[in-house]
Motif scaffolding. Structure first.
Motif, PDB file in Angstrom:
ATOM      1  N   THR A  51      12.314  -1.177   0.034  1.00 64.49           N
ATOM      2  CA  THR A  51      12.231   0.065   0.668  1.00 64.49           C
ATOM      3  C   THR A  51      13.042   0.176   2.111  1.00 64.49           C
ATOM      4  OG1 THR A  51      10.575  -0.486   1.983  1.00 64.49           O
ATOM      5  CG2 THR A  51      10.103   0.930  -0.112  1.00 64.49           C
ATOM      6  N   ARG A  52      13.607   1.248   2.303  1.00 66.99           N
ATOM      7  CA  ARG A  52      13.940   1.544   4.011  1.00 66.99           C
ATOM      8  C   ARG A  52      13.236   2.914   4.483  1.00 66.99           C
ATOM      9  NH1 ARG A  52      19.808   3.056   1.631  1.00 66.99           N
ATOM     10  NH2 ARG A  52      19.557   4.937   0.746  1.00 66.99           N
ATOM     11  N   LYS A  53      13.532   2.991   5.651  1.00 61.54           N
ATOM     12  CA  LYS A  53      12.998   4.191   6.477  1.00 61.54           C
ATOM     13  C   LYS A  53      11.605   4.251   6.175  1.00 61.54           C
ATOM     14  CE  LYS A  53      17.378   6.187   6.334  1.00 61.54           C
ATOM     15  NZ  LYS A  53      18.437   7.326   6.080  1.00 61.54           N
ATOM     16  N   VAL A  54      10.552   3.495   6.463  1.00 59.18           N
ATOM     17  CA  VAL A  54       9.322   3.484   6.327  1.00 59.18           C
ATOM     18  C   VAL A  54       8.486   4.320   7.403  1.00 59.18           C
ATOM     19  CG1 VAL A  54       7.176   2.267   5.560  1.00 59.18           C
ATOM     20  CG2 VAL A  54       9.452   1.543   4.480  1.00 59.18           C
ATOM     21  N   ARG A  55       7.676   5.175   6.990  1.00 64.03           N
ATOM     22  CA  ARG A  55       6.854   5.738   8.021  1.00 64.03           C
ATOM     23  C   ARG A  55       5.431   6.126   7.541  1.00 64.03           C
ATOM     24  NH1 ARG A  55       9.566   9.813   8.627  1.00 64.03           N
ATOM     25  NH2 ARG A  55       8.265  11.577   7.939  1.00 64.03           N
ATOM     26  N   HIS A  56       4.510   5.546   8.284  1.00 65.97           N
ATOM     27  CA  HIS A  56       2.951   5.892   7.883  1.00 65.97           C
ATOM     28  C   HIS A  56       2.378   6.968   9.171  1.00 65.97           C
ATOM     29  CE1 HIS A  56      -1.463   4.825   8.238  1.00 65.97           C
ATOM     30  NE2 HIS A  56      -1.448   5.396   7.119  1.00 65.97           N
ATOM     31  N   GLU A  57       1.592   7.756   8.854  1.00 67.35           N
ATOM     32  CA  GLU A  57       0.948   8.655   9.636  1.00 67.35           C
ATOM     33  C   GLU A  57      -0.475   8.869   9.193  1.00 67.35           C
ATOM     34  OE1 GLU A  57       3.200  12.373  10.090  1.00 67.35           O
ATOM     35  OE2 GLU A  57       4.295  11.387   9.012  1.00 67.35           O
ATOM     36  N   ALA A  58      -1.398   9.048  10.082  1.00 68.74           N
ATOM     37  CA  ALA A  58      -2.813   9.106   9.915  1.00 68.74           C
ATOM     38  C   ALA A  58      -3.612   9.600  11.024  1.00 68.74           C
ATOM     39  CB  ALA A  58      -3.592   7.814   9.674  1.00 68.74           C
ATOM     40  N   ASP A  59      -4.169  10.915  11.068  1.00 72.24           N
ATOM     41  CA  ASP A  59      -4.733  11.576  12.318  1.00 72.24           C
ATOM     42  C   ASP A  59      -6.280  12.046  11.969  1.00 72.24           C
ATOM     43  OD1 ASP A  59      -4.384  13.872  10.468  1.00 72.24           O
ATOM     44  OD2 ASP A  59      -3.044  14.735  11.932  1.00 72.24           O
ATOM     45  N   GLY A  60      -6.682  11.674  10.780  1.00 73.44           N
ATOM     46  CA  GLY A  60      -8.061  12.039  10.344  1.00 73.44           C
ATOM     47  C   GLY A  60      -7.791  13.359   9.359  1.00 73.44           C
ATOM     48  N   VAL A  61      -6.959  14.193   9.572  1.00 75.79           N
ATOM     49  CA  VAL A  61      -6.718  15.619   8.646  1.00 75.79           C
ATOM     50  C   VAL A  61      -5.791  15.086   7.616  1.00 75.79           C
ATOM     51  CG1 VAL A  61      -6.102  17.833   8.464  1.00 75.79           C
ATOM     52  CG2 VAL A  61      -7.253  16.900  10.587  1.00 75.79           C
ATOM     53  N   VAL A  62      -4.701  14.356   8.042  1.00 79.34           N
ATOM     54  CA  VAL A  62      -3.642  13.975   7.013  1.00 79.34           C
ATOM     55  C   VAL A  62      -3.392  12.495   7.048  1.00 79.34           C
ATOM     56  CG1 VAL A  62      -1.192  13.902   6.657  1.00 79.34           C
ATOM     57  CG2 VAL A  62      -2.619  16.126   7.256  1.00 79.34           C
ATOM     58  N   SER A  63      -3.440  11.880   6.022  1.00 73.35           N
ATOM     59  CA  SER A  63      -2.818  10.555   5.783  1.00 73.35           C
ATOM     60  C   SER A  63      -1.678  10.379   5.029  1.00 73.35           C
ATOM     61  CB  SER A  63      -3.940   9.664   4.900  1.00 73.35           C
ATOM     62  OG  SER A  63      -5.051   9.634   5.597  1.00 73.35           O
ATOM     63  N   ARG A  64      -0.535   9.919   5.539  1.00 76.75           N
ATOM     64  CA  ARG A  64       0.637  10.099   4.890  1.00 76.75           C
ATOM     65  C   ARG A  64       1.766   8.833   4.889  1.00 76.75           C
ATOM     66  NH1 ARG A  64       2.552  14.658   7.539  1.00 76.75           N
ATOM     67  NH2 ARG A  64       1.566  16.053   5.893  1.00 76.75           N
ATOM     68  N   ALA A  80       0.844  -2.956   7.333  1.00 77.64           N
ATOM     69  CA  ALA A  80       2.268  -2.821   7.726  1.00 77.64           C
ATOM     70  C   ALA A  80       3.019  -3.915   7.333  1.00 77.64           C
ATOM     71  CB  ALA A  80       2.708  -2.834   9.256  1.00 77.64           C
ATOM     72  N   GLY A  81       2.599  -5.299   7.065  1.00 78.61           N
ATOM     73  CA  GLY A  81       3.221  -6.458   6.720  1.00 78.61           C
ATOM     74  C   GLY A  81       3.976  -6.247   4.934  1.00 78.61           C
ATOM     75  N   VAL A  82       2.893  -5.454   4.335  1.00 75.05           N
ATOM     76  CA  VAL A  82       3.315  -5.490   3.045  1.00 75.05           C
ATOM     77  C   VAL A  82       3.462  -4.001   2.577  1.00 75.05           C
ATOM     78  CG1 VAL A  82       2.351  -7.460   2.060  1.00 75.05           C
ATOM     79  CG2 VAL A  82       0.900  -5.468   2.439  1.00 75.05           C
ATOM     80  N   GLU A  83       3.679  -2.947   3.765  1.00 74.45           N
ATOM     81  CA  GLU A  83       3.709  -1.655   3.212  1.00 74.45           C
ATOM     82  C   GLU A  83       2.927  -1.146   2.435  1.00 74.45           C
ATOM     83  OE1 GLU A  83       8.393  -2.074   4.731  1.00 74.45           O
ATOM     84  OE2 GLU A  83       7.948  -1.091   2.912  1.00 74.45           O
ATOM     85  N   VAL A  84       1.552  -1.171   2.516  1.00 72.70           N
ATOM     86  CA  VAL A  84       0.584  -0.606   1.852  1.00 72.70           C
ATOM     87  C   VAL A  84      -0.349   0.371   2.515  1.00 72.70           C
ATOM     88  CG1 VAL A  84      -1.487  -0.891   0.224  1.00 72.70           C
ATOM     89  CG2 VAL A  84       0.577  -2.454   0.058  1.00 72.70           C
ATOM     90  N   MET A  85      -0.358   1.599   2.010  1.00 73.42           N
ATOM     91  CA  MET A  85      -1.379   2.646   2.389  1.00 73.42           C
ATOM     92  C   MET A  85      -2.632   2.647   1.500  1.00 73.42           C
ATOM     93  SD  MET A  85      -0.889   6.726   3.237  1.00 73.42           S
ATOM     94  CE  MET A  85      -1.175   7.205   1.700  1.00 73.42           C
ATOM     95  N   VAL A  86      -3.857   2.949   2.116  1.00 75.11           N
ATOM     96  CA  VAL A  86      -4.900   3.121   1.502  1.00 75.11           C
ATOM     97  C   VAL A  86      -5.728   4.372   2.190  1.00 75.11           C
ATOM     98  CG1 VAL A  86      -7.312   2.187   0.463  1.00 75.11           C
ATOM     99  CG2 VAL A  86      -5.297   0.903   0.590  1.00 75.11           C
ATOM    100  N   ALA A  87      -5.960   5.393   1.675  1.00 74.06           N
ATOM    101  CA  ALA A  87      -6.453   6.487   2.334  1.00 74.06           C
ATOM    102  C   ALA A  87      -7.809   7.116   1.138  1.00 74.06           C
ATOM    103  CB  ALA A  87      -5.742   7.557   2.344  1.00 74.06           C
ATOM    104  N   ARG A  88      -8.717   7.366   1.967  1.00 77.71           N
ATOM    105  CA  ARG A  88      -9.856   7.959   1.164  1.00 77.71           C
ATOM    106  C   ARG A  88     -10.019   9.487   1.977  1.00 77.71           C
ATOM    107  NH1 ARG A  88     -13.298   4.729  -2.078  1.00 77.71           N
ATOM    108  NH2 ARG A  88     -12.878   2.690  -1.656  1.00 77.71           N
ATOM    109  N   GLU A  89     -10.618  10.206   0.989  1.00 83.44           N
ATOM    110  CA  GLU A  89     -11.100  11.640   1.401  1.00 83.44           C
ATOM    111  C   GLU A  89     -12.557  11.478   2.404  1.00 83.44           C
ATOM    112  OE1 GLU A  89     -12.665  15.905  -0.102  1.00 83.44           O
ATOM    113  OE2 GLU A  89     -11.807  14.613  -1.476  1.00 83.44           O
ATOM    114  N   ARG A  90     -13.490  10.949   1.985  1.00 83.74           N
ATOM    115  CA  ARG A  90     -14.506  10.546   2.656  1.00 83.74           C
ATOM    116  C   ARG A  90     -15.190   9.014   2.130  1.00 83.74           C
ATOM    117  NH1 ARG A  90     -15.391  15.119  -0.406  1.00 83.74           N
ATOM    118  NH2 ARG A  90     -16.812  14.883  -2.235  1.00 83.74           N
ATOM    119  N   GLY A  91     -16.189   8.769   2.597  1.00 81.14           N
ATOM    120  CA  GLY A  91     -16.830   7.548   2.457  1.00 81.14           C
ATOM    121  C   GLY A  91     -17.377   7.460   0.967  1.00 81.14           C
TER     122      GLY A  91
END
Length: 250
Positions: free
Chosen positions: A106-119, A13-24
């Motif tokens: 940036t502005r209006k930053v929003r991150h979501e992750a629930d196991g199906v979707v990373s956004r 959150a501090g640098v607003e970076v998202m990293v996501a993998r489909e699987r391991g």
């Protein structure tokens, strides 16, 4: 869905970076996207940029940084192409790229992750000088993991410009030469096999692929002799638009 999904998502959150993998491991999709500001230490003007790998193969990329010189840490820093937003996966409007400094962010930053979707959703309009005419440029990057259909990566753009403009360009940096077949862009791995493809509206966009010869030794070690920049330019003036680009395998 694997109950250890949390290990597939990292949100800084501090640098607003998202990293996501489909699987391991290095199999499947890898997506990283960033917000932040252009006044960071060792900054590149790259707010809203992202990278995509498939099975460990680089598709949309960040070129990185070349060999450090006095120029790298001088007022001429942003004359180096690897530092410029035009050589990252972000737009340019009216020929204007992002500017450097902490106020460009940036502005209006929003991150979501629930196991199906990373956004990750970010509005990158404030990363550009006012004379670009960008009032809003909200990008949404999604890694969609599905149990019964192939996973995919989706980039959505919601754009508001001050007035109609035909000089709107989306840049995409590629590790290997992309091949354009009418309404499909095919992305290859080092061996030349198709790793992914992206459809686009050929009535909406003109496509240009530029070969970038690498002279810096550090970049050549990382990427070889060349990189590629694919530029998509609108064919008619736009002002209020929504676009979606979907990366699918094979």
């Amino acid at each position: 869905m694997n109950r250890n999904w949390i290990w597939l998502d990292i949100w800084m959150a501090g640098v607003e970076v998202m990293v996501a993998r489909e699987r391991g491991g290095d199999q499947g999709w890898f997506l990283a996207a960033k917000g932040g500001h252009n006044g960071e230490s060792h900054n590149h003007n790259d707010i809203g940029s992202f990278i995509v790998y498939a099975d460990g193969s680089p598709l949309w990329i960040d070129a990185g940084v070349g060999t450090y010189t006095a120029k790298t840490f001088s007022p001429e820093r942003y004359s180096i192409w690897t530092m410029q937003s035009g050589y990252h996966n972000v737009p340019a409007v009216n020929g204007i790229e992002q500017a450097d400094g902490g106020q460009y962010r940036t502005r209006k930053v929003r991150h979501e992750a629930d196991g199906v979707v990373s956004r990750l959703t970010v509005d990158i309009a404030p990363a550009y000088p006012a004379d670009s005419g960008i009032r809003q440029w909200t990008r949404t990057y999604t890694l969609q993991r599905e149990a019964d259909t192939p996973s995919r990566i989706i980039l959505e753009e919601a754009v508001q410009l001050a007035e109609p403009c035909r000089n709107v360009v989306l840049n995409w940096m590629c590790a290997y030469e992309p091949h354009v077949h009418r309404s499909v862009i095919a992305l290859h791995d080092e061996a030349g096999g198709v790793k992914a493809h992206m459809s686009y509206d050929e009535t909406m966009w003109d496509i240009r692929v530029e070969t970038i010869a690498l002279e810096d030794e550090k970049l050549r070690v990382a990427w070889g002799d060349t990189l590629y920049r694919l530029s998509m330019t609108v064919r008619c003036p736009v002002q209020s638009e929504r676009w979606q680009f979907v990366l699918e395998r094979g």
